[in-house]
Design a protein around this motif. Structure first.
Motif, PDB file in Angstrom:
ATOM      1  N   UNK A 188       0.818  -1.213   0.000  1.00 17.11           N
ATOM      2  CA  UNK A 188       0.000   0.000   0.000  1.00 17.11           C
ATOM      3  C   UNK A 188       0.854   1.266   0.000  1.00 17.11           C
ATOM      4  N   UNK A 189       1.980   1.230   0.704  1.00 23.25           N
ATOM      5  CA  UNK A 189       2.873   2.394   0.699  1.00 23.25           C
ATOM      6  C   UNK A 189       3.475   2.610  -0.683  1.00 23.25           C
ATOM      7  N   UNK A 220       2.227   1.670  -3.560  1.00 26.66           N
ATOM      8  CA  UNK A 220       1.171   2.145  -4.448  1.00 26.66           C
ATOM      9  C   UNK A 220       0.885   3.630  -4.216  1.00 26.66           C
ATOM     10  N   UNK A 221       0.882   4.045  -2.954  1.00 29.43           N
ATOM     11  CA  UNK A 221       0.641   5.453  -2.637  1.00 29.43           C
ATOM     12  C   UNK A 221       1.761   6.326  -3.183  1.00 29.43           C
ATOM     13  N   UNK A 222       2.993   5.885  -3.018  1.00 29.06           N
ATOM     14  CA  UNK A 222       4.142   6.635  -3.533  1.00 29.06           C
ATOM     15  C   UNK A 222       4.057   6.757  -5.045  1.00 29.06           C
ATOM     16  N   UNK A 223       3.822   5.640  -5.725  1.00 32.82           N
ATOM     17  CA  UNK A 223       3.705   5.666  -7.186  1.00 32.82           C
ATOM     18  C   UNK A 223       2.588   6.601  -7.636  1.00 32.82           C
ATOM     19  N   UNK A 224       1.432   6.465  -7.007  1.00 36.11           N
ATOM     20  CA  UNK A 224       0.276   7.285  -7.382  1.00 36.11           C
ATOM     21  C   UNK A 224       0.585   8.773  -7.219  1.00 36.11           C
ATOM     22  N   UNK A 225       1.225   9.137  -6.111  1.00 37.35           N
ATOM     23  CA  UNK A 225       1.556  10.538  -5.869  1.00 37.35           C
ATOM     24  C   UNK A 225       2.569  11.059  -6.873  1.00 37.35           C
ATOM     25  N   UNK A 226       3.648  10.318  -7.085  1.00 34.81           N
ATOM     26  CA  UNK A 226       4.697  10.787  -7.997  1.00 34.81           C
ATOM     27  C   UNK A 226       4.203  10.891  -9.441  1.00 34.81           C
ATOM     28  N   UNK A 227       3.482   9.875  -9.882  1.00 33.40           N
ATOM     29  CA  UNK A 227       3.007   9.876 -11.270  1.00 33.40           C
ATOM     30  C   UNK A 227       1.908  10.918 -11.470  1.00 33.40           C
ATOM     31  N   UNK A 228       0.993  11.039 -10.514  1.00 32.56           N
ATOM     32  CA  UNK A 228      -0.067  12.045 -10.678  1.00 32.56           C
ATOM     33  C   UNK A 228       0.512  13.458 -10.649  1.00 32.56           C
ATOM     34  N   UNK A 229       1.558  13.683  -9.847  1.00 32.64           N
ATOM     35  CA  UNK A 229       2.229  14.992  -9.875  1.00 32.64           C
ATOM     36  C   UNK A 229       2.870  15.240 -11.238  1.00 32.64           C
ATOM     37  N   UNK A 230       3.507  14.220 -11.787  1.00 33.50           N
ATOM     38  CA  UNK A 230       4.127  14.377 -13.108  1.00 33.50           C
ATOM     39  C   UNK A 230       3.074  14.719 -14.155  1.00 33.50           C
ATOM     40  N   UNK A 231       1.944  14.045 -14.095  1.00 29.53           N
ATOM     41  CA  UNK A 231       0.849  14.341 -15.032  1.00 29.53           C
ATOM     42  C   UNK A 231       0.314  15.754 -14.797  1.00 29.53           C
ATOM     43  N   UNK A 232       0.140  16.102 -13.548  1.00 23.50           N
ATOM     44  CA  UNK A 232      -0.405  17.415 -13.184  1.00 23.50           C
ATOM     45  C   UNK A 232       0.423  18.565 -13.753  1.00 23.50           C
ATOM     46  N   UNK A 233       1.740  18.412 -13.757  1.00 25.97           N
ATOM     47  CA  UNK A 233       2.612  19.502 -14.184  1.00 25.97           C
ATOM     48  C   UNK A 233       3.184  19.310 -15.589  1.00 25.97           C
ATOM     49  N   UNK A 260      18.764  -3.328  -4.048  1.00 21.95           N
ATOM     50  CA  UNK A 260      17.700  -2.351  -3.922  1.00 21.95           C
ATOM     51  C   UNK A 260      17.079  -2.061  -5.282  1.00 21.95           C
ATOM     52  N   UNK A 261      15.882  -1.528  -5.236  1.00 20.40           N
ATOM     53  CA  UNK A 261      15.162  -1.165  -6.451  1.00 20.40           C
ATOM     54  C   UNK A 261      15.089   0.353  -6.511  1.00 20.40           C
ATOM     55  N   UNK A 262      15.385   0.907  -7.679  1.00 25.30           N
ATOM     56  CA  UNK A 262      15.259   2.347  -7.871  1.00 25.30           C
ATOM     57  C   UNK A 262      14.118   2.596  -8.841  1.00 25.30           C
ATOM     58  N   UNK A 263      13.144   3.362  -8.378  1.00 27.04           N
ATOM     59  CA  UNK A 263      12.012   3.739  -9.213  1.00 27.04           C
ATOM     60  C   UNK A 263      12.181   5.212  -9.566  1.00 27.04           C
ATOM     61  N   UNK A 264      12.070   5.505 -10.848  1.00 26.81           N
ATOM     62  CA  UNK A 264      12.260   6.868 -11.336  1.00 26.81           C
ATOM     63  C   UNK A 264      11.031   7.304 -12.125  1.00 26.81           C
ATOM     64  N   UNK A 312       4.509  13.102   2.129  1.00 28.50           N
ATOM     65  CA  UNK A 312       4.085  11.753   2.463  1.00 28.50           C
ATOM     66  C   UNK A 312       4.987  10.711   1.794  1.00 28.50           C
ATOM     67  N   UNK A 313       5.312  10.922   0.534  1.00 28.02           N
ATOM     68  CA  UNK A 313       6.210  10.003  -0.183  1.00 28.02           C
ATOM     69  C   UNK A 313       7.560   9.905   0.511  1.00 28.02           C
ATOM     70  N   UNK A 314       8.106  11.030   0.893  1.00 30.58           N
ATOM     71  CA  UNK A 314       9.408  11.034   1.565  1.00 30.58           C
ATOM     72  C   UNK A 314       9.341  10.281   2.887  1.00 30.58           C
ATOM     73  N   UNK A 315       8.278  10.486   3.638  1.00 35.09           N
ATOM     74  CA  UNK A 315       8.113   9.778   4.916  1.00 35.09           C
ATOM     75  C   UNK A 315       8.004   8.271   4.694  1.00 35.09           C
ATOM     76  N   UNK A 316       7.271   7.869   3.673  1.00 38.05           N
ATOM     77  CA  UNK A 316       7.117   6.448   3.387  1.00 38.05           C
ATOM     78  C   UNK A 316       8.434   5.812   2.941  1.00 38.05           C
ATOM     79  N   UNK A 317       9.266   6.584   2.249  1.00 34.61           N
ATOM     80  CA  UNK A 317      10.539   6.055   1.757  1.00 34.61           C
ATOM     81  C   UNK A 317      11.599   5.982   2.858  1.00 34.61           C
ATOM     82  N   UNK A 318      11.446   6.761   3.897  1.00 33.85           N
ATOM     83  CA  UNK A 318      12.445   6.759   4.947  1.00 33.85           C
ATOM     84  C   UNK A 318      13.724   7.434   4.474  1.00 33.85           C
TER      85      UNK A 318
END
Length: 124
Positions: free
Chosen positions: A37-38, A40-53, A70-74, A114-120
């Motif tokens: 769930x974390x 998915x929330x991170x992905x949703x926030x980052x991608x929706x921000x990219x779409x928004x701007x 480790x996995x790096x998502x960009x 929120x994304x930053x908090x979830x990523x630690x």
């Protein structure tokens, strides 16, 4: 990466309203050990921000790579970018940074915090 595909389906509809091409590149056998769930929330926030701007007819690309530790998502986009002043306020809860998107979309200014908090702990 079934949950990646689930999130992309929903976000692809959002991108489609602005004629934005949403691309993803990641291996089907990629394994992530994390709270589903974390992520998915991170992905949703980052991608929706990219779409928004991103302006109409732009593009947003999401990639995921692994080095076996480790996995790096960009998330990258052809969007409008940010000023240095905006970047300095991004993760500060006291700055109440909420800006409108290219089609006057609204936000709360809390998604990236929120994304930053979830990523630690993250690398710069």
């Amino acid at each position: 990466m079934k949950f990646f595909k689930e999130e992309f389906k929903m976000l692809d509809e959002m991108a489609g309203r602005k004629y934005i091409k949403l691309n993803s590149r990641f291996a089907d056998d990629l394994t992530i050990v994390a709270d589903k769930n974390m992520i998915k929330t991170i992905l949703r926030n980052l991608i929706s921000n990219a779409i928004k701007f991103t302006n109409k007819n732009g593009k947003v690309e999401v990639t995921a790579t692994s080095d076996n530790k480790q996995v790096m998502i960009s998330v990258s986009d052809s969007g409008i970018g940010m000023t240095k002043e905006t970047m300095a306020k991004l993760f500060r809860i006291d700055s109440n940074l909420s800006t409108h998107g290219t089609e006057n979309e609204k936000g709360t200014g809390l998604g990236l915090i929120l994304c930053k908090e979830f990523c630690g702990e993250t690398r710069g």
